[in-house]
Scaffold this motif. Structure first.
Motif, PDB file in Angstrom:
ATOM      1  N   SER A 152       0.836  -1.198   0.000  1.00 31.72           N
ATOM      2  CA  SER A 152       0.000   0.000   0.000  1.00 31.72           C
ATOM      3  C   SER A 152       0.873   1.251   0.000  1.00 31.72           C
ATOM      4  N   SER A 153       0.241   2.395  -0.167  1.00 34.55           N
ATOM      5  CA  SER A 153       0.983   3.659  -0.146  1.00 34.55           C
ATOM      6  C   SER A 153       1.538   3.946   1.251  1.00 34.55           C
ATOM      7  N   ASP A 154       0.866   3.428   2.286  1.00 35.65           N
ATOM      8  CA  ASP A 154       1.379   3.605   3.650  1.00 35.65           C
ATOM      9  C   ASP A 154       2.732   2.917   3.810  1.00 35.65           C
ATOM     10  N   VAL A 155       2.873   1.748   3.228  1.00 36.67           N
ATOM     11  CA  VAL A 155       4.135   1.017   3.305  1.00 36.67           C
ATOM     12  C   VAL A 155       5.214   1.769   2.529  1.00 36.67           C
ATOM     13  N   ASN A 156       4.864   2.324   1.370  1.00 31.32           N
ATOM     14  CA  ASN A 156       5.836   3.114   0.610  1.00 31.32           C
ATOM     15  C   ASN A 156       6.312   4.316   1.416  1.00 31.32           C
ATOM     16  N   PHE A 157       5.407   4.985   2.108  1.00 30.16           N
ATOM     17  CA  PHE A 157       5.771   6.132   2.937  1.00 30.16           C
ATOM     18  C   PHE A 157       6.683   5.682   4.082  1.00 30.16           C
ATOM     19  N   LEU A 158       6.375   4.552   4.703  1.00 34.44           N
ATOM     20  CA  LEU A 158       7.195   4.027   5.786  1.00 34.44           C
ATOM     21  C   LEU A 158       8.615   3.723   5.291  1.00 34.44           C
ATOM     22  N   VAL A 159       8.741   3.127   4.109  1.00 31.43           N
ATOM     23  CA  VAL A 159      10.056   2.827   3.542  1.00 31.43           C
ATOM     24  C   VAL A 159      10.813   4.128   3.283  1.00 31.43           C
ATOM     25  N   PHE A 160      10.136   5.148   2.813  1.00 28.91           N
ATOM     26  CA  PHE A 160      10.772   6.442   2.579  1.00 28.91           C
ATOM     27  C   PHE A 160      11.324   7.006   3.887  1.00 28.91           C
ATOM     28  N   ILE A 161      10.546   6.958   4.955  1.00 19.81           N
ATOM     29  CA  ILE A 161      10.988   7.460   6.263  1.00 19.81           C
ATOM     30  C   ILE A 161      12.172   6.639   6.770  1.00 19.81           C
ATOM     31  N   LEU A 162      12.111   5.330   6.619  1.00 13.62           N
ATOM     32  CA  LEU A 162      13.221   4.476   7.060  1.00 13.62           C
ATOM     33  C   LEU A 162      14.495   4.779   6.271  1.00 13.62           C
ATOM     34  N   CYS A 163      14.378   5.041   4.984  1.00 12.43           N
ATOM     35  CA  CYS A 163      15.546   5.407   4.190  1.00 12.43           C
ATOM     36  C   CYS A 163      16.154   6.713   4.692  1.00 12.43           C
ATOM     37  N   LEU A 164      15.308   7.673   5.029  1.00 21.10           N
ATOM     38  CA  LEU A 164      15.816   8.938   5.572  1.00 21.10           C
ATOM     39  C   LEU A 164      16.551   8.733   6.888  1.00 21.10           C
ATOM     40  N   ILE A 165      15.999   7.902   7.760  1.00 20.75           N
ATOM     41  CA  ILE A 165      16.640   7.632   9.054  1.00 20.75           C
ATOM     42  C   ILE A 165      17.999   6.953   8.842  1.00 20.75           C
ATOM     43  N   CYS A 166      18.043   5.994   7.930  1.00 15.91           N
ATOM     44  CA  CYS A 166      19.306   5.303   7.649  1.00 15.91           C
ATOM     45  C   CYS A 166      20.352   6.281   7.092  1.00 15.91           C
ATOM     46  N   LEU A 167      19.930   7.177   6.210  1.00 18.03           N
ATOM     47  CA  LEU A 167      20.854   8.162   5.661  1.00 18.03           C
ATOM     48  C   LEU A 167      21.380   9.100   6.744  1.00 18.03           C
ATOM     49  N   MET A 168      20.500   9.501   7.651  1.00 13.55           N
ATOM     50  CA  MET A 168      20.915  10.409   8.723  1.00 13.55           C
ATOM     51  C   MET A 168      21.900   9.717   9.669  1.00 13.55           C
ATOM     52  N   ARG A 169      21.652   8.462  10.008  1.00  9.34           N
ATOM     53  CA  ARG A 169      22.550   7.727  10.911  1.00  9.34           C
ATOM     54  C   ARG A 169      23.885   7.475  10.252  1.00  9.34           C
ATOM     55  N   ARG A 170      23.853   7.137   8.961  1.00 10.51           N
ATOM     56  CA  ARG A 170      25.079   6.844   8.240  1.00 10.51           C
ATOM     57  C   ARG A 170      25.972   8.077   8.140  1.00 10.51           C
ATOM     58  N   LYS A 171      25.362   9.225   7.939  1.00  6.70           N
ATOM     59  CA  LYS A 171      26.131  10.463   7.832  1.00  6.70           C
ATOM     60  C   LYS A 171      26.513  11.003   9.200  1.00  6.70           C
ATOM     61  N   GLY A 172      25.676  10.743  10.215  1.00  6.38           N
ATOM     62  CA  GLY A 172      25.889  11.321  11.536  1.00  6.38           C
ATOM     63  C   GLY A 172      26.863  10.579  12.331  1.00  6.38           C
TER      64      GLY A 172
END
Length: 172
Positions: A152-172
């Protein structure tokens, strides 16, 4: 210093946002079409690069105050898609109505120039000035997949948020 630390993150966010824009294929051609006593038909031409294995669906919001005997017909490239009249009890009188379901117009579209037309037989009455309007006219293209996944679109949004969190942790 702030720009240096977050430049990589902003570049990645821009890349992800661009991918989402490319994935969604919505063509919105006009915000408002209206037919009335003075203007009984309206024609709009649009271009579309038709993609194989895509299903194109038409959706819009419709409303108006048609009287008995009056009708409004909607055509795509000369094919009658919908007809609205008080006699058919399917007008948008009294409230805005989203088209009942998205209409599949894949077989009516051609690659290149297409025509959207509204025709009516509206006449002046003593009590009112009849009209009919369409808003938020959209054609959406969905890829026809051989594999149907329950995502569903909710799952797509969740994956987008998880990708952002992973990018922030990787850079931080």
């Amino acid at each position: 210093m702030l720009q240096k630390n977050y430049k990589y993150l902003f570049n990645n966010l821009f890349f992800v946002f661009s991918i989402f824009l490319l994935i969604s294929s919505v063509y919105s051609y006009s915000d408002y079409y209206k037919v009335n006593v003075d203007e009984k038909s309206k024609t709009e031409t649009f271009n579309i690069d038709k993609v194989e294995n895509y299903t194109y669906k038409l959706s819009y919001v419709h409303y108006g105050n048609l009287q008995e005997g009056m009708y409004v017909k909607i055509f795509v490239n000369g094919h009658n898609i919908h007809e609205y009249s008080k006699d058919l009890s399917n007008t948008g009188s009294g409230a805005y109505k989203k088209s009942e379901n998205e209409t599949d117009i894949t077989n009516y579209l051609v690659n290149g120039s297409n025509e959207f037309k509204i025709e009516s037989n509206i006449w002046e009455t003593e009590n009112s000035s009849p009209y009919y309007a369409l808003e938020n006219f959209e054609i959406t293209g969905h890829e026809v997949s051989t594999i149907k996944l329950p995502i569903s679109s909710d799952v797509n949004f969740l994956v987008f948020i998880l990708c952002l969190i992973c990018l922030m942790r990787r850079k931080g």
